[in-house]
Structure formats: C-alpha cells, structure tokens
Design a protein around this motif. Structure first.
Motif, PDB file in Angstrom:
ATOM      1  N   LYS A   1      -5.095   2.808 -36.266  1.00 59.60           N
ATOM      2  CA  LYS A   1      -3.573   2.240 -36.236  1.00 59.60           C
ATOM      3  C   LYS A   1      -3.054   2.119 -34.978  1.00 59.60           C
ATOM      4  CE  LYS A   1       0.367   1.460 -38.386  1.00 59.60           C
ATOM      5  NZ  LYS A   1       1.199   1.109 -37.239  1.00 59.60           N
ATOM      6  N   LYS A   2      -3.437   3.127 -33.907  1.00 59.85           N
ATOM      7  CA  LYS A   2      -2.952   2.811 -32.626  1.00 59.85           C
ATOM      8  C   LYS A   2      -3.266   1.258 -32.040  1.00 59.85           C
ATOM      9  CE  LYS A   2      -2.521   7.728 -31.034  1.00 59.85           C
ATOM     10  NZ  LYS A   2      -3.203   8.580 -29.995  1.00 59.85           N
ATOM     11  N   LEU A   3      -4.818   1.054 -32.151  1.00 61.90           N
ATOM     12  CA  LEU A   3      -5.450   0.045 -31.606  1.00 61.90           C
ATOM     13  C   LEU A   3      -4.659  -1.248 -32.276  1.00 61.90           C
ATOM     14  CD1 LEU A   3      -9.112   0.944 -31.317  1.00 61.90           C
ATOM     15  CD2 LEU A   3      -7.281   0.575 -29.553  1.00 61.90           C
ATOM     16  N   ALA A   4      -4.438  -1.113 -33.681  1.00 66.46           N
ATOM     17  CA  ALA A   4      -3.961  -2.247 -34.491  1.00 66.46           C
ATOM     18  C   ALA A   4      -2.355  -2.507 -33.862  1.00 66.46           C
ATOM     19  CB  ALA A   4      -3.751  -1.952 -35.860  1.00 66.46           C
ATOM     20  N   ASP A   5      -1.734  -1.588 -33.559  1.00 64.75           N
ATOM     21  CA  ASP A   5      -0.454  -1.660 -33.029  1.00 64.75           C
ATOM     22  C   ASP A   5      -0.488  -2.470 -31.428  1.00 64.75           C
ATOM     23  OD1 ASP A   5       0.714  -0.634 -35.267  1.00 64.75           O
ATOM     24  OD2 ASP A   5       0.953   1.360 -34.247  1.00 64.75           O
ATOM     25  N   ALA A   6      -1.458  -2.230 -30.976  1.00 63.38           N
ATOM     26  CA  ALA A   6      -1.609  -3.031 -29.579  1.00 63.38           C
ATOM     27  C   ALA A   6      -2.346  -4.095 -29.529  1.00 63.38           C
ATOM     28  CB  ALA A   6      -2.396  -1.808 -28.523  1.00 63.38           C
ATOM     29  N   PHE A   7      -3.379  -4.334 -30.341  1.00 67.91           N
ATOM     30  CA  PHE A   7      -4.079  -5.809 -30.531  1.00 67.91           C
ATOM     31  C   PHE A   7      -4.217  -6.347 -31.685  1.00 67.91           C
ATOM     32  CE2 PHE A   7      -6.010  -2.348 -27.429  1.00 67.91           C
ATOM     33  CZ  PHE A   7      -5.703  -2.973 -26.195  1.00 67.91           C
ATOM     34  N   TRP A   8      -3.805  -6.030 -32.804  1.00 68.76           N
ATOM     35  CA  TRP A   8      -3.678  -6.787 -33.909  1.00 68.76           C
ATOM     36  C   TRP A   8      -2.522  -7.534 -34.307  1.00 68.76           C
ATOM     37  CZ3 TRP A   8      -6.864  -3.782 -38.461  1.00 68.76           C
ATOM     38  CH2 TRP A   8      -8.018  -3.781 -38.121  1.00 68.76           C
ATOM     39  N   PRO A   9      -2.504  -8.720 -34.689  1.00 65.60           N
ATOM     40  CA  PRO A   9      -3.639  -9.586 -34.948  1.00 65.60           C
ATOM     41  C   PRO A   9      -4.196  -9.992 -33.669  1.00 65.60           C
ATOM     42  CG  PRO A   9      -1.740 -10.853 -35.573  1.00 65.60           C
ATOM     43  CD  PRO A   9      -1.351  -9.403 -35.236  1.00 65.60           C
ATOM     44  N   GLY A  10      -5.373 -10.103 -33.580  1.00 68.45           N
ATOM     45  CA  GLY A  10      -6.287 -10.546 -32.152  1.00 68.45           C
ATOM     46  C   GLY A  10      -7.561 -10.313 -32.388  1.00 68.45           C
ATOM     47  N   PRO A  11      -8.304 -10.496 -31.163  1.00 72.56           N
ATOM     48  CA  PRO A  11      -9.837 -10.757 -31.073  1.00 72.56           C
ATOM     49  C   PRO A  11     -10.419  -9.247 -30.977  1.00 72.56           C
ATOM     50  CG  PRO A  11      -8.909 -11.156 -29.031  1.00 72.56           C
ATOM     51  CD  PRO A  11      -7.802 -10.996 -29.939  1.00 72.56           C
ATOM     52  N   LEU A  12     -10.190  -8.200 -31.802  1.00 75.85           N
ATOM     53  CA  LEU A  12     -10.657  -6.874 -31.715  1.00 75.85           C
ATOM     54  C   LEU A  12     -11.281  -6.590 -33.205  1.00 75.85           C
ATOM     55  CD1 LEU A  12     -11.055  -4.139 -30.362  1.00 75.85           C
ATOM     56  CD2 LEU A  12      -8.753  -3.408 -31.208  1.00 75.85           C
ATOM     57  N   THR A  13     -12.350  -6.079 -33.299  1.00 77.33           N
ATOM     58  CA  THR A  13     -12.952  -5.534 -34.438  1.00 77.33           C
ATOM     59  C   THR A  13     -13.245  -3.930 -34.343  1.00 77.33           C
ATOM     60  OG1 THR A  13     -14.015  -7.662 -34.922  1.00 77.33           O
ATOM     61  CG2 THR A  13     -15.123  -5.571 -35.899  1.00 77.33           C
ATOM     62  N   MET A  14     -12.846  -3.443 -35.287  1.00 74.79           N
ATOM     63  CA  MET A  14     -12.861  -1.982 -35.474  1.00 74.79           C
ATOM     64  C   MET A  14     -13.924  -1.440 -36.514  1.00 74.79           C
ATOM     65  SD  MET A  14      -9.234  -0.571 -34.948  1.00 74.79           S
ATOM     66  CE  MET A  14      -8.147  -1.755 -35.564  1.00 74.79           C
ATOM     67  N   ILE A  15     -14.752  -0.458 -36.071  1.00 79.81           N
ATOM     68  CA  ILE A  15     -15.757  -0.014 -37.186  1.00 79.81           C
ATOM     69  C   ILE A  15     -15.439   1.296 -37.571  1.00 79.81           C
ATOM     70  CG2 ILE A  15     -18.151   0.931 -37.167  1.00 79.81           C
ATOM     71  CD1 ILE A  15     -18.979  -1.122 -35.445  1.00 79.81           C
ATOM     72  N   LEU A  16     -15.314   1.574 -38.971  1.00 75.71           N
ATOM     73  CA  LEU A  16     -14.788   2.695 -39.627  1.00 75.71           C
ATOM     74  C   LEU A  16     -15.662   2.939 -40.714  1.00 75.71           C
ATOM     75  CD1 LEU A  16     -11.145   1.523 -39.583  1.00 75.71           C
ATOM     76  CD2 LEU A  16     -11.793   3.591 -38.286  1.00 75.71           C
ATOM     77  N   PRO A  17     -15.668   4.130 -41.268  1.00 79.07           N
ATOM     78  CA  PRO A  17     -16.272   4.573 -42.545  1.00 79.07           C
ATOM     79  C   PRO A  17     -15.912   3.886 -43.771  1.00 79.07           C
ATOM     80  CG  PRO A  17     -15.471   6.551 -41.353  1.00 79.07           C
ATOM     81  CD  PRO A  17     -14.881   5.365 -40.780  1.00 79.07           C
ATOM     82  N   LYS A  18     -17.041   3.425 -44.389  1.00 81.52           N
ATOM     83  CA  LYS A  18     -16.630   2.315 -45.565  1.00 81.52           C
ATOM     84  C   LYS A  18     -16.090   2.952 -46.695  1.00 81.52           C
ATOM     85  CE  LYS A  18     -20.570   1.136 -48.188  1.00 81.52           C
ATOM     86  NZ  LYS A  18     -20.081   0.972 -49.269  1.00 81.52           N
ATOM     87  N   SER A  19     -15.476   2.524 -47.525  1.00 86.66           N
ATOM     88  CA  SER A  19     -15.109   3.039 -48.896  1.00 86.66           C
ATOM     89  C   SER A  19     -16.190   2.381 -49.959  1.00 86.66           C
ATOM     90  CB  SER A  19     -13.729   2.273 -49.409  1.00 86.66           C
ATOM     91  OG  SER A  19     -13.907   0.944 -49.727  1.00 86.66           O
ATOM     92  N   GLU A  20     -16.226   2.850 -50.977  1.00 82.36           N
ATOM     93  CA  GLU A  20     -16.918   2.485 -52.143  1.00 82.36           C
ATOM     94  C   GLU A  20     -16.702   0.871 -52.561  1.00 82.36           C
ATOM     95  OE1 GLU A  20     -16.966   5.103 -55.256  1.00 82.36           O
ATOM     96  OE2 GLU A  20     -17.870   6.884 -54.182  1.00 82.36           O
TER      97      GLU A  20
END
Length: 364
Positions: free
Chosen positions: A103-122
């Motif tokens: 959420k911190k990164l999204a507030d700073a850089f989204w929408p934009g050229p940043l991809t975040m890797i997180l644990p996936k859901s089912e």
C-alpha cells in the motif's frame, strides 16, 4: 527458440488503432476477446504487453505458447484499481505487513511502472505464476491499458508482446513481427513512453528486493520502504535459481546479431571497438554500434546508432529496444554497445543490455 506445443500459427490477427482510452468500440471488442480466453496485445507506458485473462489457466497457457516462453517464467497480472489486489493476494494474517508495504508503494508509484511480488491467493492459477506461490502485480498508468483491463474484467496477465528472447516491442509493428498469426488482436496505441519494462520488487522477503530494475529506481524505493536490496544477479547473470519474476532466468531482449557490451574509459572503449570492427569487416561481417550521442561519431561501424545523450537516460531507455530491432531490419551481424552507469535508470539499461548480450561484457 522453438515454439511450445499447442501454439497456433494460422490465426487471423486483427489490428485496430486506439489512440484514446475513450474509444469504446475497440476496447469493448478487445475486452470481449480477453474474457472469452483469447489474446490481445496492447500498449502500456513501458512496452507493449501480450494480454490474457489472468484468472483463466487456459489463457496463460496460450500466452506461453504464443511467445515460445518457458512455462516456469511468471506472468505479471495487470489491474486497474488498487482494491483489486486483495483478490490476488493471500489473506493469511501473516502477510498483513507485506500488504501494508504494498500500500505504501502503491500510494507512491501506482498507477505506474512498478510491479510488486506478493503471496498469491487461491484465485490465481499456478499457470499464471509459473508454478510459484507468489504473484506479480502491476497497476499501469497508460490510459488505454487501464480501459482495456477494465473492459476485460479487471485482471489481465501480460508479459511483453514479443517472441521469447527477442527485444520487447515499443511499437505495434514490432508486435506483429513476432505475433502475426499467433494472437487474436493488436491494439495499436502508437509509441510507448518509457521503453523498458517495469521495475519488479519482491515484498515477500525482508528487506524488499529488486528483481528487475526499471524506471522506479532503488533510490526511489528506499525513500518509501527504507532498506531495499537489489538481487545480485541483476548485473552478473550467474544465478541458476528458479525465477521469482519475469526475465530472471533466461536470455532476453536479444537482437539476431552478436552483441557485446564494452565497458571502460570512453577513449579506450572507442579504440577497442574500432579495432574489433575492422576485424569483423575484414571477415565480411556487417557491423553496428550502440553509443551515446557524445561519442557516436567516433566509431567506424557500418551502422552507428545513438541512444541520446548520457545526460538523458530516459531517452536511452526509450530508444534501446527500437535500435535492437532496427539492427535486425538492417541485417547487422556484429554489434557493440557502450556500457551505462549501474545506478539509477542506468542500472535498468545495463540489465537489459547484458541480458541481450547473454552477459557478454568486455572490460577494457
């Protein structure tokens, strides 16, 4: 590289021009194709993406087949609203801090050229994540891309729209060079703005780790998260690890000619490259050089191309893939490229050049 089994070679690839995000007709048609399991290439602010329904395993398999892409190479899921991230990411309480960082990164850089890797859901199929329990997520800023993602239902898996290993496309015509007859549609939105793929940051580790450098630099990420590290293989290519992000394991961005990156003081680099060019010409090879505007005139290659001034790395980022494609069009067989600084956006440029050269670098 061989195409994967099941790849269709005789599809009628439709091309539509869509320069505005409010072109409802073309975006509705493209969205319908994606919802029905088809593939659509479309512009983003970085490069053209090859889109499929991220939550449909069959669509992801089609993407791998069309690109000739190894199926253990994860795809990036593109969204058009931040709240859509919650369907993609595991709701396990132990991941609460990771989502807070996102959420911190999204507030700073989204929408934009940043991809975040997180644990996936089912809800995210392993076909989309390359078999991993993590998911790569991006919220692009390109308005046509956002409108298309919304028309497709909100979740579009989209690697770059090139044959695996080739330079990523920054124009629709380069998409067609690789994808004609293999995908349903190309949305032509003109030239992209940045020209290099998004930065990828892994939030499943502590501290967060950059797996692919891009326009959002390590310095920019540190301002938001504090400590951030860069994967050691970004510039040395020595890892045999399972790829946690697109582009980590395999050779990418390569022209058809033999590419060598040359690093050193400008005068020494120019002298070395010109000697190699003389030898290549004597052997009957067509030669090319990728150089900064400040030094382009000093090389004696058959084709010398400028990526712009060293004071303008964004220009170099935008031009690099186009230049590699142009060398192919001009049948250049031996290519030398000047090295870039390994900080800021220069790090992303060096990462792409080294990948394109198969990490063949000469220090002089």
């Amino acid at each position: 590289m061989k195409w994967l089994p099941g790849c269709v070679n005789n599809m009628d690839t439709k091309v539509i021009t869509c320069m505005e995000e409010d072109d409802k007709a073309c975006l509705t048609e493209a969205g319908r194709i994606l919802q029905s399991g088809g593939l659509v290439a479309f512009p983003t602010e970085t490069v053209y993406g090859l889109g499929g329904d991220a939550l449909n395993p069959a669509s992801s398999r089609k993407i791998y087949a069309a690109k000739g892409r190894p199926s253990d190479n994860p795809l990036i899921v593109h969204i058009c609203r931040f709240e859509d991230i919650y369907r993609l990411v595991s709701d396990d309480p132990e991941h609460k801090e990771k989502l807070a960082a996102a959420k911190k990164l999204a507030d700073a850089f989204w929408p934009g050229p940043l991809t975040m890797i997180l644990p996936k859901s089912e809800d995210v199929p392993f076909e989309t994540t390359g078999g991993l329990h993590t998911v790569a997520i991006r919220f692009p800023s390109h308005k046509t891309a956002l409108a298309l993602i919304a028309a497709a239902g909100g979740y579009v898996a989209a690697p770059s729209a090139n044959a695996s290993g080739r330079p990523s496309p920054t124009l629709a015509k380069y998409v067609l060079e690789d994808m004609q007859g293999r995908i349903d549609m190309v949305v032509d939105g003109g030239e992209v703005g940045i020209g290099l793929e998004s930065t990828i940051v892994d939030l499943t580790v502590e501290p967060a780790e950059i797996l692919r450098p891009g326009y959002v630099t390590e310095e920019m990420l540190r301002e938001v998260l504090g400590k951030v590290e860069t994967d050691r293989t970004v510039l040395d290519g020595s890892s045999g690890q399972i790829p946690k992000a697109p582009g980590m394991k395999y050779r990418h961005y390569a022209p058809k000619g033999q590419l060598t990156v040359v690093s050193g003081e400008p005068e020494t680099v120019i002298s070395y490259v010109n000697k190699q060019i003389e030898q290549a010409k004597a052997a009957g090879k067509k030669t090319g050089v990728i150089a900064a505007e400040e030094t382009r005139k000093d090389y004696r290659a058959d084709v010398c191309k400028s990526v712009g001034s060293r004071q303008d790395e964004l220009s170099a980022a935008k031009l690099l893939y186009r230049i590699l494609r142009e060398f192919d069009e001009e049948n250049v067989e031996i290519i030398f490229a000047e090295a870039f600084e390994s900080t800021g956006l220069g790090q992303a440029l060096m990462n792409r050049l080294l990948k394109a050269a198969g990490h063949h670098i000469i220090n002089v």
